[in-house]
Design an enzyme around this catalytic site. Structure first.
Site, mmCIF file in Angstrom:
data_model
loop_
_atom_site.group_PDB
_atom_site.id
_atom_site.type_symbol
_atom_site.label_atom_id
_atom_site.label_comp_id
_atom_site.label_asym_id
_atom_site.label_seq_id
_atom_site.Cartn_x
_atom_site.Cartn_y
_atom_site.Cartn_z
ATOM 1 N N HIS A 186 0.847 -1.200 0.000
ATOM 2 C CA HIS A 186 0.000 0.000 0.000
ATOM 3 C C HIS A 186 0.875 1.240 0.000
ATOM 4 O O HIS A 186 2.080 1.159 0.163
ATOM 5 C CB HIS A 186 -0.997 -0.006 1.160
ATOM 6 C CG HIS A 186 -0.390 0.117 2.528
ATOM 7 N ND1 HIS A 186 0.421 -0.850 3.075
ATOM 8 C CD2 HIS A 186 -0.472 1.098 3.468
ATOM 9 C CE1 HIS A 186 0.798 -0.471 4.293
ATOM 10 N NE2 HIS A 186 0.283 0.711 4.552
ATOM 11 N N HIS A 235 1.355 3.962 1.861
ATOM 12 C CA HIS A 235 1.881 4.758 2.978
ATOM 13 C C HIS A 235 3.401 4.884 2.899
ATOM 14 O O HIS A 235 4.104 3.951 2.532
ATOM 15 C CB HIS A 235 1.464 4.153 4.322
ATOM 16 C CG HIS A 235 0.018 4.388 4.643
ATOM 17 N ND1 HIS A 235 -0.687 3.623 5.542
ATOM 18 C CD2 HIS A 235 -0.856 5.325 4.167
ATOM 19 C CE1 HIS A 235 -1.932 4.071 5.614
ATOM 20 N NE2 HIS A 235 -2.068 5.098 4.788
ATOM 21 N N ASP A 265 5.735 4.853 5.016
ATOM 22 C CA ASP A 265 6.597 3.899 5.725
ATOM 23 C C ASP A 265 6.638 2.528 5.043
ATOM 24 O O ASP A 265 7.202 1.578 5.584
ATOM 25 C CB ASP A 265 6.180 3.765 7.200
ATOM 26 C CG ASP A 265 4.795 3.161 7.374
ATOM 27 O OD1 ASP A 265 3.846 3.620 6.698
ATOM 28 O OD2 ASP A 265 4.656 2.218 8.185
ATOM 29 N N HIS A 266 6.058 2.439 3.834
ATOM 30 C CA HIS A 266 6.140 1.199 3.052
ATOM 31 C C HIS A 266 6.784 1.403 1.685
ATOM 32 O O HIS A 266 7.161 0.440 1.029
ATOM 33 C CB HIS A 266 4.742 0.563 2.912
ATOM 34 C CG HIS A 266 4.211 0.138 4.254
ATOM 35 N ND1 HIS A 266 4.238 -1.166 4.685
ATOM 36 C CD2 HIS A 266 3.713 0.872 5.283
ATOM 37 C CE1 HIS A 266 3.762 -1.220 5.926
ATOM 38 N NE2 HIS A 266 3.440 0.010 6.310
ATOM 39 N N HIS A 319 -7.429 -0.779 5.536
ATOM 40 C CA HIS A 319 -6.396 0.133 6.038
ATOM 41 C C HIS A 319 -6.214 1.273 5.025
ATOM 42 O O HIS A 319 -6.232 2.446 5.386
ATOM 43 C CB HIS A 319 -5.109 -0.660 6.242
ATOM 44 C CG HIS A 319 -3.934 0.149 6.687
ATOM 45 N ND1 HIS A 319 -3.857 0.736 7.919
ATOM 46 C CD2 HIS A 319 -2.776 0.454 6.050
ATOM 47 C CE1 HIS A 319 -2.697 1.376 8.024
ATOM 48 N NE2 HIS A 319 -2.023 1.222 6.899
ATOM 49 N N ASP A 359 0.003 -3.978 6.182
ATOM 50 C CA ASP A 359 -0.637 -3.390 7.369
ATOM 51 C C ASP A 359 -2.083 -3.842 7.499
ATOM 52 O O ASP A 359 -2.917 -3.159 8.101
ATOM 53 C CB ASP A 359 -0.598 -1.848 7.303
ATOM 54 C CG ASP A 359 0.773 -1.304 7.652
ATOM 55 O OD1 ASP A 359 1.677 -2.097 7.951
ATOM 56 O OD2 ASP A 359 0.933 -0.067 7.608
ATOM 57 N N HIS A 364 4.628 -4.523 10.586
ATOM 58 C CA HIS A 364 5.108 -3.864 11.815
ATOM 59 C C HIS A 364 5.238 -4.845 12.969
ATOM 60 O O HIS A 364 4.488 -5.817 13.067
ATOM 61 C CB HIS A 364 4.126 -2.768 12.262
ATOM 62 C CG HIS A 364 4.059 -1.594 11.351
ATOM 63 N ND1 HIS A 364 4.816 -0.455 11.524
ATOM 64 C CD2 HIS A 364 3.302 -1.372 10.248
ATOM 65 C CE1 HIS A 364 4.529 0.416 10.558
ATOM 66 N NE2 HIS A 364 3.617 -0.118 9.769
HETATM 67 FE FE FE Z 1 2.727 0.901 8.059
HETATM 68 ZN ZN ZN Z 2 0.107 1.709 6.510
#
Ligand code: FE
Ligand code: ZN
Length: 256
Positions: free
Chosen positions: A56, A58, A60-61, A115, A134, A172
């Site tokens: 996805h 985001h 942080d990915h 998400h 996530d 995570h």
């Molecule tokens: Fe994440």
């Molecule tokens: Zn995420």
């Protein structure tokens, strides 16, 4: 087991993940939270990165993708179709049920909106390995940002239908905090108590608590157990539709 997997820390609590097909040398990163740890792991293993599978959009990915792509210019970047525009540079956009290959390994894309609207997970049926991003965490699930909770519940049911011995890798290391909430919801679940003891020890020794298995999640993850009497009772919804129980659980976790 036909594949080899490396799991390592990125950023604060993200996982970097590599999966390697020893027959062909093909190697994929599942998301790239940041470049340096991924490049380090590739250097350590000597693996040549051929693919990036994005779950996805985001930050942080995907934050490390440009730097990794600069180092491995031929890498094939695969992203969820519904988020392709926002992610930017990519080589292939995928949607539900698409079949991919990583060298000799089969990969199936499953759409799991909730998400984020376009979130996908990657299923390796031969080794029964799931990269859940996530969507699902150990004893938890992702925050539902972009769909009604009922859609997230449907997505979780898709994962729950996979073989119970599926190994699940997640985006995570949230396990301890998730577990505290799980215990609050199901204080009398003996498998949950046993698991909490195990993951507490693992974290104290600095070890990861993942991967997990679907069987273990079905036994201990409140978000997969919204249909259980114990959970229904905890949230005070004994007779509500199960998606409503899930929504209430998710709301409570947000405030926990
Ligand atoms: Fe994440
Ligand atoms: Zn995420």
């Amino acid at each position: 087991m036909r594949s080899e997997i490396r799991q390592f820390k990125c950023l604060e609590d993200n996982f970097g993940l590599l999966i390697h097909d020893p027959r062909t040398g093909a190697t994929a990163a599942i998301d790239v939270p940041e470049a340096a740890p991924v490049l380090d792991e590739l250097a350590k293993t000597g693996w040549n990165l051929t693919h990036i599978f994005v779950t996805h959009r985001h930050k942080d990915h995907i934050g490390g993708i440009p730097e990794v792509k600069a180092r491995f210019p031929q890498v094939h970047v695969i992203v969820p179709k519904l988020e392709a525009d926002q992610i930017g540079a990519h080589d292939q956009a995928v949607s539900d049920e698409d079949q991919l290959a990583l060298g000799s390994l089969k990969v199936k894309v499953l759409a799991t909106p909730g998400h984020t609207i376009g979130h996908v997970v990657y299923w390796f049926p031969e080794d029964k390995i799931l990269f859940a991003g996530d969507m699902l965490f150990a004893m938890g699930c992702g925050r539902v940002f972009e769909t009604p909770a009922a859609i997230m519940w449907d997505s979780l049911q898709k994962l729950a239908a996979l073989p119970t011995d599926t190994q699940i890798y997640c985006g995570h290391e949230y396990t301890l905090a998730n577990g505290r909430f799980a215990v609050a919801m199901e204080p009398d679940n003996p498998q949950l108590q046993e698991r909490m003891q195990k993951v507490t020890e693992l974290r104290q020794s600095g070890a990861f608590t993942l991967p997990t298995t679907l069987a273990l999640e079905l036994a201990t993850n409140p978000f997969l157990r919204a249909d259980q009497a114990s959970i229904r009772q905890s949230v005070g919804l004994p007779h509500a539709p199960v998606a409503d129980v899930f929504a209430e659980l998710r709301a409570r976790k947000n405030k926990f």
